[in-house]
Design a protein around this motif. Sequence first.
Motif, PDB file in Angstrom:
ATOM      1  N   GLY B   8      -7.479   7.702  -3.451  1.00 55.07           N
ATOM      2  CA  GLY B   8      -7.076   6.669  -2.514  1.00 55.07           C
ATOM      3  C   GLY B   8      -5.612   6.835  -2.138  1.00 55.07           C
ATOM      4  N   PRO B   9      -5.100   5.941  -1.319  1.00 57.96           N
ATOM      5  CA  PRO B   9      -3.720   6.067  -0.863  1.00 57.96           C
ATOM      6  C   PRO B   9      -2.722   5.793  -1.969  1.00 57.96           C
ATOM      7  CG  PRO B   9      -4.638   3.969  -0.162  1.00 57.96           C
ATOM      8  CD  PRO B   9      -5.757   4.731  -0.784  1.00 57.96           C
ATOM      9  N   GLY B  10      -1.641   6.522  -1.950  1.00 60.98           N
ATOM     10  CA  GLY B  10      -0.585   6.290  -2.920  1.00 60.98           C
ATOM     11  C   GLY B  10       0.417   5.248  -2.447  1.00 60.98           C
ATOM     12  N   LEU B  11       0.331   4.909  -1.163  1.00 61.82           N
ATOM     13  CA  LEU B  11       1.280   3.962  -0.583  1.00 61.82           C
ATOM     14  C   LEU B  11       0.517   2.964   0.285  1.00 61.82           C
ATOM     15  CD1 LEU B  11       4.288   3.187  -0.110  1.00 61.82           C
ATOM     16  CD2 LEU B  11       4.240   4.727   1.869  1.00 61.82           C
ATOM     17  N   VAL B  12       0.787   1.703   0.051  1.00 56.13           N
ATOM     18  CA  VAL B  12       0.139   0.631   0.797  1.00 56.13           C
ATOM     19  C   VAL B  12       1.229  -0.331   1.289  1.00 56.13           C
ATOM     20  CG1 VAL B  12      -1.481  -1.304   0.647  1.00 56.13           C
ATOM     21  CG2 VAL B  12      -1.964   0.804  -0.578  1.00 56.13           C
ATOM     22  N   LYS B  13       1.069  -0.834   2.481  1.00 57.99           N
ATOM     23  CA  LYS B  13       2.049  -1.797   3.008  1.00 57.99           C
ATOM     24  C   LYS B  13       1.752  -3.202   2.507  1.00 57.99           C
ATOM     25  CE  LYS B  13       3.418   0.508   7.316  1.00 57.99           C
ATOM     26  NZ  LYS B  13       2.943   1.851   6.937  1.00 57.99           N
ATOM     27  N   ARG B  38      -5.331  -1.709 -14.454  1.00 60.71           N
ATOM     28  CA  ARG B  38      -4.053  -1.246 -13.921  1.00 60.71           C
ATOM     29  C   ARG B  38      -2.928  -1.463 -14.921  1.00 60.71           C
ATOM     30  NH1 ARG B  38      -2.400  -5.652  -9.169  1.00 60.71           N
ATOM     31  NH2 ARG B  38      -1.974  -7.410 -10.576  1.00 60.71           N
ATOM     32  N   GLN B  39      -1.852  -0.722 -14.709  1.00 60.52           N
ATOM     33  CA  GLN B  39      -0.666  -0.857 -15.537  1.00 60.52           C
ATOM     34  C   GLN B  39       0.560  -0.846 -14.635  1.00 60.52           C
ATOM     35  OE1 GLN B  39      -0.007   2.116 -18.638  1.00 60.52           O
ATOM     36  NE2 GLN B  39       1.032   0.576 -19.870  1.00 60.52           N
ATOM     37  N   VAL B  40       1.188  -1.995 -14.530  1.00 60.63           N
ATOM     38  CA  VAL B  40       2.448  -2.091 -13.817  1.00 60.63           C
ATOM     39  C   VAL B  40       3.503  -1.346 -14.621  1.00 60.63           C
ATOM     40  CG1 VAL B  40       4.244  -3.691 -13.045  1.00 60.63           C
ATOM     41  CG2 VAL B  40       1.821  -4.292 -12.755  1.00 60.63           C
ATOM     42  N   PRO B  41       4.376  -0.574 -13.968  1.00 58.78           N
ATOM     43  CA  PRO B  41       5.392   0.187 -14.712  1.00 58.78           C
ATOM     44  C   PRO B  41       6.164  -0.681 -15.694  1.00 58.78           C
ATOM     45  CG  PRO B  41       5.398   0.831 -12.409  1.00 58.78           C
ATOM     46  CD  PRO B  41       4.438  -0.311 -12.515  1.00 58.78           C
ATOM     47  N   GLY B  42       6.199  -0.215 -16.936  1.00 55.05           N
ATOM     48  CA  GLY B  42       6.938  -0.933 -17.965  1.00 55.05           C
ATOM     49  C   GLY B  42       6.204  -2.098 -18.582  1.00 55.05           C
ATOM     50  N   ALA B  83      -7.093  -7.171  -1.907  1.00 54.39           N
ATOM     51  CA  ALA B  83      -6.514  -7.662  -0.659  1.00 54.39           C
ATOM     52  C   ALA B  83      -5.109  -8.229  -0.868  1.00 54.39           C
ATOM     53  CB  ALA B  83      -7.423  -8.735  -0.058  1.00 54.39           C
ATOM     54  N   SER B  84      -4.427  -8.400   0.254  1.00 58.30           N
ATOM     55  CA  SER B  84      -3.119  -9.078   0.272  1.00 58.30           C
ATOM     56  C   SER B  84      -2.150  -8.490  -0.742  1.00 58.30           C
ATOM     57  CB  SER B  84      -3.307 -10.589   0.024  1.00 58.30           C
ATOM     58  OG  SER B  84      -4.206 -11.146   0.943  1.00 58.30           O
ATOM     59  N   MET B  85      -1.990  -7.187  -0.690  1.00 57.81           N
ATOM     60  CA  MET B  85      -1.130  -6.488  -1.652  1.00 57.81           C
ATOM     61  C   MET B  85       0.330  -6.905  -1.500  1.00 57.81           C
ATOM     62  SD  MET B  85      -2.916  -4.272  -3.542  1.00 57.81           S
ATOM     63  CE  MET B  85      -1.980  -2.773  -3.892  1.00 57.81           C
ATOM     64  N   THR B  86       0.995  -7.021  -2.642  1.00 63.01           N
ATOM     65  CA  THR B  86       2.435  -7.286  -2.674  1.00 63.01           C
ATOM     66  C   THR B  86       3.088  -6.283  -3.611  1.00 63.01           C
ATOM     67  OG1 THR B  86       2.462  -8.777  -4.570  1.00 63.01           O
ATOM     68  CG2 THR B  86       1.924  -9.754  -2.423  1.00 63.01           C
ATOM     69  N   ALA B  87       4.409  -6.318  -3.670  1.00 65.28           N
ATOM     70  CA  ALA B  87       5.140  -5.400  -4.548  1.00 65.28           C
ATOM     71  C   ALA B  87       4.705  -5.555  -6.001  1.00 65.28           C
ATOM     72  CB  ALA B  87       6.645  -5.637  -4.411  1.00 65.28           C
ATOM     73  N   ALA B  88       4.269  -6.740  -6.366  1.00 66.71           N
ATOM     74  CA  ALA B  88       3.823  -6.993  -7.743  1.00 66.71           C
ATOM     75  C   ALA B  88       2.546  -6.240  -8.086  1.00 66.71           C
ATOM     76  CB  ALA B  88       3.614  -8.483  -7.964  1.00 66.71           C
ATOM     77  N   ASP B  89       1.871  -5.725  -7.079  1.00 64.58           N
ATOM     78  CA  ASP B  89       0.641  -4.944  -7.306  1.00 64.58           C
ATOM     79  C   ASP B  89       0.923  -3.450  -7.443  1.00 64.58           C
ATOM     80  OD1 ASP B  89      -0.803  -7.185  -4.972  1.00 64.58           O
ATOM     81  OD2 ASP B  89      -1.254  -7.126  -7.125  1.00 64.58           O
ATOM     82  N   THR B  90       2.190  -3.055  -7.340  1.00 65.08           N
ATOM     83  CA  THR B  90       2.548  -1.657  -7.586  1.00 65.08           C
ATOM     84  C   THR B  90       2.226  -1.321  -9.038  1.00 65.08           C
ATOM     85  OG1 THR B  90       4.272  -1.568  -5.902  1.00 65.08           O
ATOM     86  CG2 THR B  90       4.461  -0.029  -7.751  1.00 65.08           C
ATOM     87  N   ALA B  91       1.395  -0.306  -9.232  1.00 58.69           N
ATOM     88  CA  ALA B  91       0.909  -0.012 -10.572  1.00 58.69           C
ATOM     89  C   ALA B  91       0.164   1.319 -10.576  1.00 58.69           C
ATOM     90  CB  ALA B  91      -0.048  -1.113 -11.053  1.00 58.69           C
ATOM     91  N   VAL B  92      -0.091   1.801 -11.775  1.00 62.03           N
ATOM     92  CA  VAL B  92      -1.055   2.890 -11.940  1.00 62.03           C
ATOM     93  C   VAL B  92      -2.424   2.248 -12.103  1.00 62.03           C
ATOM     94  CG1 VAL B  92      -1.807   4.818 -13.375  1.00 62.03           C
ATOM     95  CG2 VAL B  92       0.644   4.416 -13.004  1.00 62.03           C
ATOM     96  N   TYR B  93      -3.353   2.654 -11.272  1.00 59.79           N
ATOM     97  CA  TYR B  93      -4.704   2.114 -11.299  1.00 59.79           C
ATOM     98  C   TYR B  93      -5.640   3.126 -11.953  1.00 59.79           C
ATOM     99  CZ  TYR B  93      -3.265  -1.754  -8.348  1.00 59.79           C
ATOM    100  OH  TYR B  93      -2.650  -2.892  -7.871  1.00 59.79           O
ATOM    101  N   VAL B 114       3.411  -0.321  -3.373  1.00 60.80           N
ATOM    102  CA  VAL B 114       3.361  -1.237  -2.236  1.00 60.80           C
ATOM    103  C   VAL B 114       4.763  -1.322  -1.636  1.00 60.80           C
ATOM    104  CG1 VAL B 114       2.782  -3.541  -1.431  1.00 60.80           C
ATOM    105  CG2 VAL B 114       1.539  -2.539  -3.354  1.00 60.80           C
ATOM    106  N   SER B 115       4.881  -0.853  -0.426  1.00 60.01           N
ATOM    107  CA  SER B 115       6.186  -0.834   0.232  1.00 60.01           C
ATOM    108  C   SER B 115       5.994  -0.684   1.729  1.00 60.01           C
ATOM    109  CB  SER B 115       7.038   0.311  -0.311  1.00 60.01           C
ATOM    110  OG  SER B 115       8.258   0.419   0.402  1.00 60.01           O
ATOM    111  N   SER B 116       6.894  -1.281   2.470  1.00 56.25           N
ATOM    112  CA  SER B 116       6.828  -1.146   3.928  1.00 56.25           C
ATOM    113  C   SER B 116       7.545   0.122   4.378  1.00 56.25           C
ATOM    114  CB  SER B 116       7.454  -2.377   4.598  1.00 56.25           C
ATOM    115  OG  SER B 116       8.774  -2.570   4.141  1.00 56.25           O
TER     116      SER B 116
END
Lengths: 113, 116
Positions: B8-13, B38-42, B83-93, B114-116
């Motif tokens: 899947g995509p490595g980058l999502v807006k 998933r695991q959010v960094p750290g 859905a409705s991804m935010t920066a808080a969803d940045t993670a290894v899935y 997750v980044s614009s």
Amino acid sequence: DIVMTQSPDSLAVSLGERATINCKSSQSVLSSADNKNYLAWYQHKPGQPPKFLFSWASTRESGVPDRFSGSGSGTDFTLTISSLQAEDVATYFCHQYYSAPLTFGGGTKVEIK
Amino acid sequence: QVQLQESGPGLVKPSETLSLTCTVSGDSTSSFYWNWIRQVPGEGLEWIGHIHYSGSTNYSPSLKSRVAISADTSKHQFSLRLASMTAADTAVYYCARGAGYMIESWGPGTLVTVSS
């Protein structure tokens, strides 16, 4: 939700020495139906998928060295590495599969002293 | 021996929907539960949900309003939509196979930022 709390967050152990990792669940994961503890342990190295070490708290998976042992029942569990080897450097975490939502311990990072 | 691979995509807006697929090889997709974790960094691991080969699903209460897991047994794949991804969803899935609720095999994981 069953909260899994691991301790310590990290530990440094000399080669050949014992490493002990604790995992505590907020409620019992021992099933009265089958007298089994629904608790697993994993080893996680950077860039790799977690490796399954133990099921049912103490059943070692095939290929896992016998220096690794799992123990405990109910709410308190322990993973022990009897003689730490260099290849054991990793993060270890516990996982309860007693009930959904499935939950994991925060992980314990094991390093060489 | 089963192997799992996420794609899947490595980058999502922000505000977009994440779509990931897990391809299973070396075993059938029957008789197991197929999980997304998933695991959010750290941070620690967070279970997202799973689908049973029968089609029944179970989701984390904290993500339930945004998650859908589906399976295509003919392709030996199962998928995650968040859905409705935010920066808080940045993670290894990770996708993972469960024997019952016990997670026994994992994919290598894929980093989603997750980044614009």
